[in-house]
Design a protein around this motif. Structure first.
Motif: not given
Length: 190
Positions: A73, A76-77, A79-81, A83-84
């Motif tokens: 993953t 996907e991880d 992309g999330t990371l 942004g954060t």
């Protein structure tokens, strides 16, 4: 095992005061976003405006296993990371915590994407630059990808991870680096 990039770059930054310092490339999903932001702020305090952060989704499955992270993953991880991480670097924290960074580092350093494939165009659209690893790529592959990057509106690009075994032919290496430099200087940048 490679040395921790944040420790290694801290040493490099103190030993070479007039050299740009950067990571090529931190496997970002191995880190908690707040921990990664803290490390970036800390390194930025040492490097100042010489720091470039190269981030990528990761490619070394064994590293993910060592850190108990899911390799499957990672994109996907990532992309999330990202942004954060951007929100934390911009503001100094998130709803859970505040790192209270010095004003001089708030905002963070330029973020470059280390990637291939569709990531080349993503680097142009969403990041401050692109890092092209030449570890498993020929000069021609790097140059072709640079063309795609520039065509997508990308500006600064860095070639990293050029392997130099003891048997390296320095003349061939000089020619390879000259091809990178020549092509980069003739391609329009945005």
């Amino acid at each position: 095992m490679l040395p921790d990039p944040f420790v290694a770059l801290s040493v490099a930054a103190t030993a070479a005061a007039d050299v740009e310092i950067g990571t090529a490339v931190v496997q970002a999903p191995l880190y908690d976003p707040m921990d990664l932001a803290h490390r970036i702020y800390s390194l930025q305090q040492i490097c100042g405006d010489r720091l470039i952060m190269g981030l990528g989704a990761g490619s070394t499955e064994a590293d993910f296993a060592a850190f108990s992270r899911r390799f499957e993953t990672r994109f996907e991880d990532f992309g999330t990371l990202v942004g954060t991480l951007r929100q934390i670097l911009r503001t100094g924290g998130n709803e859970r915590s505040d790192l209270s960074p010095w004003p001089s580092v708030k905002g963070g350093p330029p973020l470059f994407l280390g990637s291939w494939g569709r990531g080349v165009e993503r680097a142009a659209r969403e990041f401050d630059g692109w890092i092209a690893s030449a570890h498993y790529r020929t000069a021609e592959q790097v140059i072709a990808a640079l063309g795609r990057y520039r065509q997508a509106g990308g500006g600064r690009a860095v070639v990293s991870t050029i392997q130099l075994p003891a048997s390296t032919d320095l003349g061939e290496l000089r020619d390879r680096l000259a091809r990178f430099a020549e092509r980069a200087s003739t391609m329009p940048s945005c």
